[in-house]
Design a protein around this motif. Sequence first.
Motif, short mmCIF file in Angstrom:
data_model
loop_
_atom_site.label_atom_id
_atom_site.label_comp_id
_atom_site.label_asym_id
_atom_site.label_seq_id
_atom_site.Cartn_x
_atom_site.Cartn_y
_atom_site.Cartn_z
N SER A 148 0.86 -1.18 0.00
CA SER A 148 0.00 0.00 0.00
C SER A 148 0.89 1.23 0.00
O SER A 148 2.00 1.21 0.52
CB SER A 148 -0.92 0.01 1.23
N ASP A 149 0.41 2.29 -0.61
CA ASP A 149 1.20 3.53 -0.65
C ASP A 149 1.13 4.23 0.70
O ASP A 149 0.08 4.21 1.35
CB ASP A 149 0.66 4.45 -1.74
N PRO A 150 2.23 4.86 1.16
CA PRO A 150 3.52 4.93 0.47
C PRO A 150 4.35 3.67 0.69
O PRO A 150 4.21 3.00 1.71
CB PRO A 150 4.18 6.13 1.15
N MET A 151 5.18 3.34 -0.28
CA MET A 151 6.11 2.22 -0.11
C MET A 151 7.30 2.43 -1.03
O MET A 151 7.21 3.07 -2.07
CB MET A 151 5.43 0.87 -0.37
N TYR A 152 8.44 1.91 -0.57
CA TYR A 152 9.63 1.84 -1.40
C TYR A 152 9.81 0.40 -1.86
O TYR A 152 9.47 -0.54 -1.14
CB TYR A 152 10.88 2.25 -0.63
N GLU A 153 10.38 0.24 -3.05
CA GLU A 153 10.79 -1.09 -3.51
C GLU A 153 12.23 -1.00 -4.03
O GLU A 153 12.57 -0.05 -4.75
CB GLU A 153 9.88 -1.61 -4.61
N VAL A 154 13.03 -1.97 -3.63
CA VAL A 154 14.38 -2.12 -4.15
C VAL A 154 14.40 -3.41 -4.96
O VAL A 154 14.14 -4.49 -4.42
CB VAL A 154 15.43 -2.18 -3.02
N PHE A 155 14.64 -3.31 -6.25
CA PHE A 155 14.73 -4.48 -7.12
C PHE A 155 16.21 -4.76 -7.36
O PHE A 155 16.90 -3.95 -7.99
CB PHE A 155 14.05 -4.24 -8.47
N TRP A 189 17.46 2.34 5.57
CA TRP A 189 16.63 3.53 5.39
C TRP A 189 16.86 4.43 6.60
O TRP A 189 16.84 4.00 7.73
CB TRP A 189 15.16 3.15 5.24
N ASP A 190 17.12 5.70 6.32
CA ASP A 190 17.44 6.64 7.39
C ASP A 190 17.13 8.05 6.90
O ASP A 190 17.71 8.50 5.92
CB ASP A 190 18.91 6.53 7.78
N SER A 191 16.17 8.71 7.55
CA SER A 191 15.80 10.10 7.22
C SER A 191 15.48 10.25 5.73
O SER A 191 15.85 11.24 5.10
CB SER A 191 16.94 11.05 7.61
N GLY A 192 14.81 9.25 5.19
CA GLY A 192 14.39 9.33 3.79
C GLY A 192 15.40 8.82 2.79
O GLY A 192 15.11 8.75 1.60
N GLU A 204 10.02 13.27 0.76
CA GLU A 204 8.84 13.08 1.60
C GLU A 204 8.91 11.71 2.27
O GLU A 204 8.15 10.80 1.93
CB GLU A 204 7.57 13.21 0.78
N PRO A 205 9.82 11.54 3.25
CA PRO A 205 9.97 10.21 3.86
C PRO A 205 8.78 9.84 4.73
O PRO A 205 7.99 10.70 5.14
CB PRO A 205 11.25 10.36 4.69
N PHE A 206 8.66 8.55 5.02
CA PHE A 206 7.61 8.03 5.89
C PHE A 206 8.22 6.95 6.77
O PHE A 206 9.27 6.38 6.45
CB PHE A 206 6.44 7.47 5.06
N PRO A 207 7.60 6.63 7.91
CA PRO A 207 8.17 5.63 8.82
C PRO A 207 8.01 4.21 8.26
O PRO A 207 6.96 3.86 7.72
CB PRO A 207 7.35 5.80 10.10
N ILE A 208 9.08 3.42 8.38
CA ILE A 208 9.08 2.03 7.90
C ILE A 208 8.80 1.11 9.07
O ILE A 208 9.51 1.14 10.07
CB ILE A 208 10.43 1.66 7.27
N GLY A 209 7.75 0.30 8.95
CA GLY A 209 7.43 -0.67 10.01
C GLY A 209 7.57 -2.11 9.57
O GLY A 209 7.66 -3.01 10.41
#
Length: 313
Positions: free
Chosen positions: A46-53, A94-97, A117-122
């Motif tokens: 779900s947004d927001p999310m990061y993906e590393v391929f 991940w650190d401060s965006g 626009e970073p967001f908290p990663i859980g």
Amino acid sequence: MANILDFSTEDNLQYQFFPVSSGSVQFKIRAANDAHIALTMGPQESDPMYEVFIGGWGNTKSVIRRNRTKPEKVEMETPGILNAGEFRGFWVRWDSGIVSAGREGESIPFISWSDPEPFPIGFVGVCTGWGASGTWKIEVPPSAPSVAALYSSPPGYPGSAPVIGNAPIVGGNGVWVDVTSGQVPPGAVVGGQDCSGEPLYVARAQHQGAMIPGKLVASHGCAYIPWGGEEHGKSEYQVLVGGPNNWVPTNGSNIPPGAFPGGESEDGEPLFIGRVNHEGSITTGKVQQSHGVCYISFAGQELGFPDYEILMS
């Protein structure tokens, strides 16, 4: 010393999520191409999310993507970075965006991007696809959930597993992991899905002197078990990790040989793990042979079904 959790991902691009409390994850992956890592706020896409391929496009390049949309935020040529025949080690931070990924033993990332626009990663999710399946070894910090023995009950509960030191003896196919508050450990067995499409995991919890199989609904922060005509939410529960995922149709009191034992009633009767289709969901619950049904918890109630699927060892 970190715990290493082993699990596999199929060639289906379906993320398996687990909670994280630090700003990084380290892992080894054996795959031909396309090791995907998701960083999210909750245990789903779900947004927001990061993906590393890592090793995408036929194991030729790696990218960082935000909110599942192109163009890529950054891409790097990384030919041959993955290998189907051997484990390769990586880290993602991940650190401060700033999202970055690097190889094991190297402090400089091979790919990095700063999000304004970073967001908290859980949660972290992993998957493979585009023709590749994967075998993962993920390092979990010592503060992470402890692993309880398969078929074991909590210490002091009748019939609990023998303990050596603080670690119960682990045997059989899969382990039960102690977790709380909606956490999903790596490699958790997906038993079905809620009406909303959220995955439901095979879980169990203590209630009234019994150990009862049920379902974990991560977004609710608890597992649910059926007992006494009602649905009971449990913030402390166990999740089946790395175990079987072979479901066989049956009915009534017909428990096939090799069915996977998941707990026991307050009277000591073995309880098995079943699931049924109900109102757009595939919901896991308990099979009680003497009653001839699979019970599920649903919308506050305990419901019994004579036709169901049962989990096999």
